[in-house]
Enzyme design. Structure first.
Site, PDB file in Angstrom:
ATOM      1  N   GLU A  51     -57.507  29.567 -10.821  1.00 27.54           N
ATOM      2  CA  GLU A  51     -57.781  29.756  -9.390  1.00 27.54           C
ATOM      3  C   GLU A  51     -59.208  29.678  -9.115  1.00 27.54           C
ATOM      4  OE1 GLU A  51     -55.337  30.139  -7.043  1.00 27.54           O
ATOM      5  OE2 GLU A  51     -53.691  30.675  -8.367  1.00 27.54           O
ATOM      6  N   GLY A  77     -43.058  30.327  -9.068  1.00 32.53           N
ATOM      7  CA  GLY A  77     -42.811  29.003  -8.701  1.00 32.53           C
ATOM      8  C   GLY A  77     -41.629  28.426  -8.728  1.00 32.53           C
ATOM      9  N   ASP A 113     -53.224  38.043  -8.979  1.00 36.10           N
ATOM     10  CA  ASP A 113     -51.960  37.187  -8.590  1.00 36.10           C
ATOM     11  C   ASP A 113     -50.574  37.574  -9.057  1.00 36.10           C
ATOM     12  OD1 ASP A 113     -51.068  34.298  -7.975  1.00 36.10           O
ATOM     13  OD2 ASP A 113     -50.604  34.549 -10.184  1.00 36.10           O
ATOM     14  N   GLY A 166     -58.170  22.669 -15.261  1.00 39.16           N
ATOM     15  CA  GLY A 166     -57.972  22.974 -13.757  1.00 39.16           C
ATOM     16  C   GLY A 166     -56.971  24.137 -13.653  1.00 39.16           C
ATOM     17  N   ILE A 200     -38.869  28.827 -10.613  1.00 36.69           N
ATOM     18  CA  ILE A 200     -37.907  29.963 -10.795  1.00 36.69           C
ATOM     19  C   ILE A 200     -37.092  30.603  -9.617  1.00 36.69           C
ATOM     20  CG2 ILE A 200     -36.992  31.952 -12.198  1.00 36.69           C
ATOM     21  CD1 ILE A 200     -39.541  31.673 -14.141  1.00 36.69           C
ATOM     22  N   LYS A 206     -47.273  39.261  -7.021  1.00 36.38           N
ATOM     23  CA  LYS A 206     -45.982  38.746  -7.067  1.00 36.38           C
ATOM     24  C   LYS A 206     -44.980  40.005  -7.530  1.00 36.38           C
ATOM     25  CE  LYS A 206     -47.336  34.231  -8.918  1.00 36.38           C
ATOM     26  NZ  LYS A 206     -48.046  33.648  -9.926  1.00 36.38           N
TER      27      LYS A 206
HETATM   28  N1  HSE Z   1     -52.493  30.736 -11.029  1.00 38.21           N
HETATM   29  C1  HSE Z   1     -51.074  30.971 -10.929  1.00 38.21           C
HETATM   30  C2  HSE Z   1     -50.647  30.735 -12.237  1.00 38.21           C
HETATM   31  C3  HSE Z   1     -50.406  29.785 -10.108  1.00 38.21           C
HETATM   32  O1  HSE Z   1     -51.576  30.511 -13.222  1.00 38.21           O
HETATM   33  O2  HSE Z   1     -49.476  31.139 -12.474  1.00 38.21           O
HETATM   34  C4  HSE Z   1     -49.407  30.455  -9.419  1.00 38.21           C
HETATM   35  O3  HSE Z   1     -49.469  31.653  -8.510  1.00 38.21           O
END
Ligand code: HSE
Length: 428
Positions: free
Chosen positions: A192, A136, A203, A189, A138, A207
């Site tokens: 994903e 995000g 996820d 919320g 960073i 990265k």
């Molecule tokens: N679902 C991801 C998280 C959002 O919780 O970090 C960013 O990829």
């Protein structure tokens, strides 16, 4: 003053709207730093009628992101829809073919198609920038490609999924089981649409594969990230780890070994007092080690409108400044295919199991560890629950294959109740 840089933004969810607001709120500052105005020509999303809390009527509207990507009044195509195929991929390919630069937050797409997209963009003299795709807000892509460009990177580690870190730290602080906290995260919320992307480690694995490519000069190789999610972590493990001076994190580790590139995204124990051990809630942390610099620790918000928009606009400003760089920090044609090494690096392990409370049970387990060549560093036995004796071991450094051998031998002892838990300890 140069001509304005004209954006086409596809995807008007939290991040897209965050970007629109940031471009408006900080217009003067952005112009000053970019050396030219940054303006939005057109936007695209499925539903034009939805109230998004911000006026969009000054921008042309395209329902088809591919059409947006090809517009003559768009210099930079900003893809914020997500997805590793379909409209996101089609529209980025269309943008490159039409000679546009691209900014995206799409880690899944880069993890699966990064090499092909980089080759296509570089053949056209275009850039793809993706600071928002990893951790995000960073600036970790900039850190690796620019600030640490002269280092031989030895290891990259990170907690890069805020949802998993929220779940694990909330389990620990409130003493709640996984299922209860998972449900809380859903209601807040945080998850994903497909929660397995978060809790399955996918996820964060996307990265990690992107960081590996930049750090080690290799083609993105998500298929060889060893993935293990957090769904099997129990409150018992969190409490037992704490008792031994550790915290459990969904930790990504990438390092080049003598046998090849090892990439792992799995629950690991880290020392409770280390920066990674202290990381609470939805925050992300990336630790980079280089031969000249030593260790760098970057910490910050890994998701959300402001942090993600902050990363996107930094990429846009670089393009406005005409600062251009190969997609993964060196030309895509020069990136090697990584030889993949699984479980190459040895480590201490944490083992937790329930033994039948009868004479000789512990001796059989200790014997199986010895037979597998595993040396015990520390051991603890807790109060009995009925006939079960909960036992914990911390081993000296060993290999995953020795641990698997020992786990197989445990099963044959006839003194185990249920399945044992084995987690790697990462010394950071
Ligand atoms: N679902 C991801 C998280 C959002 O919780 O970090 C960013 O990829």
């Amino acid at each position: 003053m140069s001509e304005p840089l004209r954006l086409g933004i596809a995807g008007l969810g939290t991040v897209g709207i965050g970007l629109v607001k940031l471009i408006r709120d900080n217009a003067e500052l952005i112009e000053g730093r970019a050396g030219r105005k940054v303006v939005i020509s057109a936007v695209s999303a499925r539903d034009q009628s939805r109230d998004r809390g911000v006026a969009l009527d000054g921008y042309a509207w395209e329902t088809d992101p591919v059409a947006l990507a090809r517009r003559d009044d768009v210099d930079v195509y900003v893809e914020l829809m997500g997805g590793d195929s379909g409209p996101a991929k089609d529209s980025i390919e269309a943008a490159i073919a039409a000679g546009k630069d691209v900014v995206t937050a799409n880690k899944a797409l880069l993890a699966h198609h990064g090499q092909a997209l980089a080759e296509a963009a570089e053949a056209k003299g275009r850039v793809i920038r993706y600071e928002a795709a990893v951790a995000g807000g960073i600036p970790v892509i900039k850190a690796l490609t620019e600030g640490l460009a002269g280092n031989r990177i030895t290891r990259v580690m990170g907690v890069m999924n805020g949802t998993c870190n929220y779940i694990l730290t909330r389990m620990q602080s409130a003493g709640l089981p996984y299922d209860t906290v998972f449900e809380e995260a859903r209601q807040l919320g945080y998850l994903e649409a497909d929660p397995n992307l978060d809790v399955g480690g996918i996820d964060a694995g996307h990265k990690l594969s992107i960081l590996s490519s930049i750090a080690f000069g290799t083609q993105v190789d998500f298929d060889n990230v060893e993935l293990e999610g957090i769904g099997a972590i129990t409150i018992e493990d969190i409490e037992a780890a704490e008792d031994m001076g550790f915290r459990i994190k969904l930790l990504g580790v990438s390092q080049m070994t003598g046998r090849g590139l090892e990439q792992r995204m799995s629950p690991c124990l880290v020392p409770a007092t280390s920066p990674l051990g202290q990381l609470a809630g939805g925050t992300n942390m990336v630790v980079i080690e280089g031969d000249a610099v030593g260790q760098i620790v970057l910490r910050g918000p890994g998701a959300g409108a402001g942090p993600t928009a902050s990363a996107v606009i930094a990429d846009v400003i670089d393009i406005a400044r005409n600062f251009r760089m190969p997609v993964f920090g060196r030309p895509a044609s020069m990136l090697n295919k990584a030889r993949s090494a699984r479980a190459a690096v040895s480590a201490p392990y944490y083992l937790r199991m329930n033994l039948l409370d009868k004479p000789g049970a512990l001796a059989k387990i200790a014997g199986a560890l010895g037979e597998a060549g595993i040396s015990i560093d520390r051991m603890r036995q807790y109060g009995h629950a009925d006939t079960a004796a909960p036992v914990l071991f911390v081993t000296h450094k060993t290999t995953r294959s020795a641990i698997d051998t020992a786990l197989g031998a445990f099963a044959a002892t006839g003194v185990l109740l249920g399945a044992p838990v084995a987690l790697r300890i990462e010394m950071v």
